[in-house]
Design an enzyme around this catalytic site. Structure first.
Site, PDB file in Angstrom:
ATOM      1  N   ARG A  20       2.570  84.520  71.868  1.00 27.72           N
ATOM      2  CA  ARG A  20       2.773  84.321  70.367  1.00 27.72           C
ATOM      3  C   ARG A  20       2.199  85.697  69.648  1.00 27.72           C
ATOM      4  NH1 ARG A  20      -0.862  80.943  68.770  1.00 27.72           N
ATOM      5  NH2 ARG A  20      -0.409  79.446  70.252  1.00 27.72           N
ATOM      6  N   TYR A  80      16.396  84.790  44.791  1.00 31.62           N
ATOM      7  CA  TYR A  80      16.965  84.100  45.677  1.00 31.62           C
ATOM      8  C   TYR A  80      16.399  82.776  45.653  1.00 31.62           C
ATOM      9  CZ  TYR A  80      18.221  83.315  50.630  1.00 31.62           C
ATOM     10  OH  TYR A  80      18.692  82.846  51.945  1.00 31.62           O
ATOM     11  N   ASP A 139      11.220  91.203  47.330  1.00 30.35           N
ATOM     12  CA  ASP A 139      12.219  90.873  48.498  1.00 30.35           C
ATOM     13  C   ASP A 139      13.079  92.084  48.342  1.00 30.35           C
ATOM     14  OD1 ASP A 139      14.652  90.077  49.794  1.00 30.35           O
ATOM     15  OD2 ASP A 139      14.303  88.043  49.032  1.00 30.35           O
ATOM     16  N   LYS A 168      20.233  90.586  57.552  1.00 31.20           N
ATOM     17  CA  LYS A 168      21.026  91.103  56.801  1.00 31.20           C
ATOM     18  C   LYS A 168      21.464  92.456  57.451  1.00 31.20           C
ATOM     19  CE  LYS A 168      21.096  87.544  54.580  1.00 31.20           C
ATOM     20  NZ  LYS A 168      20.098  87.217  53.334  1.00 31.20           N
TER      21      LYS A 168
HETATM   22  C1  LIG Z   1      19.411  86.207  53.006  1.00 25.04           C
HETATM   23  C2  LIG Z   1      18.277  86.289  52.081  1.00 25.04           C
HETATM   24  C3  LIG Z   1      17.129  86.009  52.492  1.00 25.04           C
HETATM   25  C4  LIG Z   1      16.539  85.104  53.354  1.00 25.04           C
HETATM   26  O1  LIG Z   1      17.006  85.698  54.812  1.00 25.04           O
HETATM   27  P1  LIG Z   1      17.094  84.648  56.014  1.00 25.04           P
HETATM   28  O2  LIG Z   1      17.053  85.602  57.291  1.00 25.04           O
HETATM   29  O3  LIG Z   1      18.577  84.277  55.974  1.00 25.04           O
HETATM   30  O4  LIG Z   1      16.067  83.589  56.037  1.00 25.04           O
HETATM   31  C5  LIG Z   1      15.812  86.384  51.637  1.00 25.04           C
HETATM   32  N1  LIG Z   1      16.336  87.189  50.573  1.00 25.04           N
HETATM   33  C6  LIG Z   1      17.392  87.476  50.225  1.00 25.04           C
HETATM   34  C7  LIG Z   1      17.721  88.391  49.217  1.00 25.04           C
HETATM   35  C8  LIG Z   1      18.564  87.279  51.083  1.00 25.04           C
HETATM   36  O5  LIG Z   1      19.586  87.578  50.617  1.00 25.04           O
END
Ligand SMILES: *Cc1c(COP(=O)(O)O)cnc(C)c1O
Length: 407
Positions: A69, A123, A195, A220
């Site tokens: 873990r 988001y 973020d 992403k």
């Molecule tokens: C997609 C996204 C997330 C979340 O990511 P996941 O890996 O899909 O959980 C967070 N912030 C933004 C701006 C995003 O586009």
């Protein structure tokens, strides 16, 4: 050399190549030489030399076999690589998704009685965590207008523990003045979290711009191939230690297979982002001149909302932006999207392939519906994620979409 050392020594392209390839992760004991990539080390049980070794334990930091873990060499290599991309970070924690990174980071720093202020362009799941989950733990959350630093200053109270930023907003694309907002927060002893998924650490060195914690959805740009889910949080000590501890309380772990895929994606992230940024600017400026379009929400476009701040604070961009139709209804917008061959219809972005989804971002806000004073046309929009295809082919596809609207 550790990722942290790389951050001060090399440029970003070199760091992407060198990242996470420390000799101890790419060579086998007793062998001369090694392999290029850190291999996939699968393992839940980590073995100790003997009972005395077991009794001694292991430091709670990456790089020490303890138990699955806490990760193994493949995950440590990825975390180290990401730390090296984020100047000012002392470490990086990996999470099974971007949302897990956001939720766990907030749980790590907030406690009952605290207040979180989140930017109104956040988001949607961030909004959900802030308003839906944190309340159950006695933590209050309020949205603030990210384009109004004075309003943020007025909202900060003795209970405010952290602000959560996102720039550009992932639907409306407005860029906020992060250095100004984080200055206000720091003066009041408030932690700034960003973020940073849109620009990644390559396009926005978040900690250098005043943020305390930088979160990315690695799903992403880092993954880059639409085949893995992961998230991360990077910060300086002692914040990163606190996030790490809470990540362990909550049992967050990523597989070595996914970590190896993310490392593979990372190698080409720089050139992918250069390409998708260039194509996005080409397509956005072409869209701006189309009669069907009333506004293009793309901060990389000269003259568009947020361009000044983007130019000042960012070192790169990506392929994600939105535009608004001058005159459409939901049916004609659906015909537009359905007629596209090269744009898939789906959530997420940052993959090598282009995507399109309808957006009505005004509905999820508390404050101003749209950034700045732009012509919002009929208010119905589309968010495009531009991939690695030829920009000309993508524009021809969009022409097919416009023709199918029949308005
Ligand atoms: C997609 C996204 C997330 C979340 O990511 P996941 O890996 O899909 O959980 C967070 N912030 C933004 C701006 C995003 O586009």
């Amino acid at each position: 050399m550790s990722g942290k050392d790389h951050a001060s020594k090399y440029g970003p392209a070199t760091r992407l190549v060198e990242a996470g390839r420390r000799k101890q992760w790419t060579s086998a004991p007793g062998q001369k030489g090694g392999v290029v990539n850190p291999p996939v080390w699968r393992g839940s049980t980590h073995l100790y030399e003997d009972t005395a070794d077991l009794a001694k334990g292991r430091p709670n930091a990456d790089g020490h076999f303890y138990y699955g873990r806490r990760g193994g060499p493949t995950q440590w290599a990825l975390a180290d690589a990401l730390t090296g991309l984020e100047p000012g970070a002392d470490g990086t924690e990996l999470f099974p998704s971007g949302v897990a990174a956001i939720a766990c980071t907030l749980m790590a720093i907030l406690q009952p009685g605290d207040e979180l202020l989140f930017s109104d362009n956040s988001y949607e799941p961030t909004r959900g965590i802030a308003l839906g989950m944190l309340e159950r733990f006695g933590i209050t959350a309020r949205a603030f207008d990210p384009l109004d630093p004075k309003a943020l200053a007025a909202m900060i109270s003795d209970q405010t523990k952290a602000i959560m930023l996102e720039s550009p907003g992932s639907l409306t694309m407005e860029v906020c003045d992060i250095p100004a907002l984080t200055d206000i927060a720091r003066d009041r002893g408030v932690i700034s979290i960003v973020d940073n998924t849109w620009a990644s650490a390559l396009g926005f060195p978040a900690l250098e711009r005043g943020c305390d914690i930088s979160i990315m959805s690695l799903t992403k740009h880092v993954g880059g191939h639409s085949d893995l889910m992961m998230g991360c949080a990077s910060a300086a000590a002692p914040l990163i230690d606190r996030i790490r501890q809470h990540s362990q309380y909550m049992g967050q772990v990523v597989s070595p297979d996914d970590a190896a895929l993310a490392l593979r994606g990372l190698r080409t992230m720089g050139i992918r982002l250069e390409r998708t940024t260039a194509s996005a600017i080409t397509i956005a400026s072409w869209l701006e001149a189309r009669p069907e379009v009333s506004a293009v929400l793309c901060p990389m476009l000269p003259g568009a909302p947020g361009f000044g701040l983007w130019e000042r604070d960012f070192t790169g961009g990506c392929g994600l932006f939105s535009f608004i139709f001058r005159d459409a209804d939901k049916q004609s917008r659906a015909r537009f999207i359905d007629a596209l061959d090269l744009f898939g219809i789906g959530y997420s972005w940052g993959g090598y392939e282009s995507l399109a989804i309808p957006v009505d971002p005004g509905r999820v806000r508390d404050f101003r519906a749209w950034p700045g004073s732009i012509d919002t046309g009929c208010g119905l929009g589309v968010r495009l994620a531009i991939g690695l295809e030829d920009a000309d082919d993508l524009m021809n596809d969009l022409i097919r979409g416009f023709a199918a609207m029949e308005i």
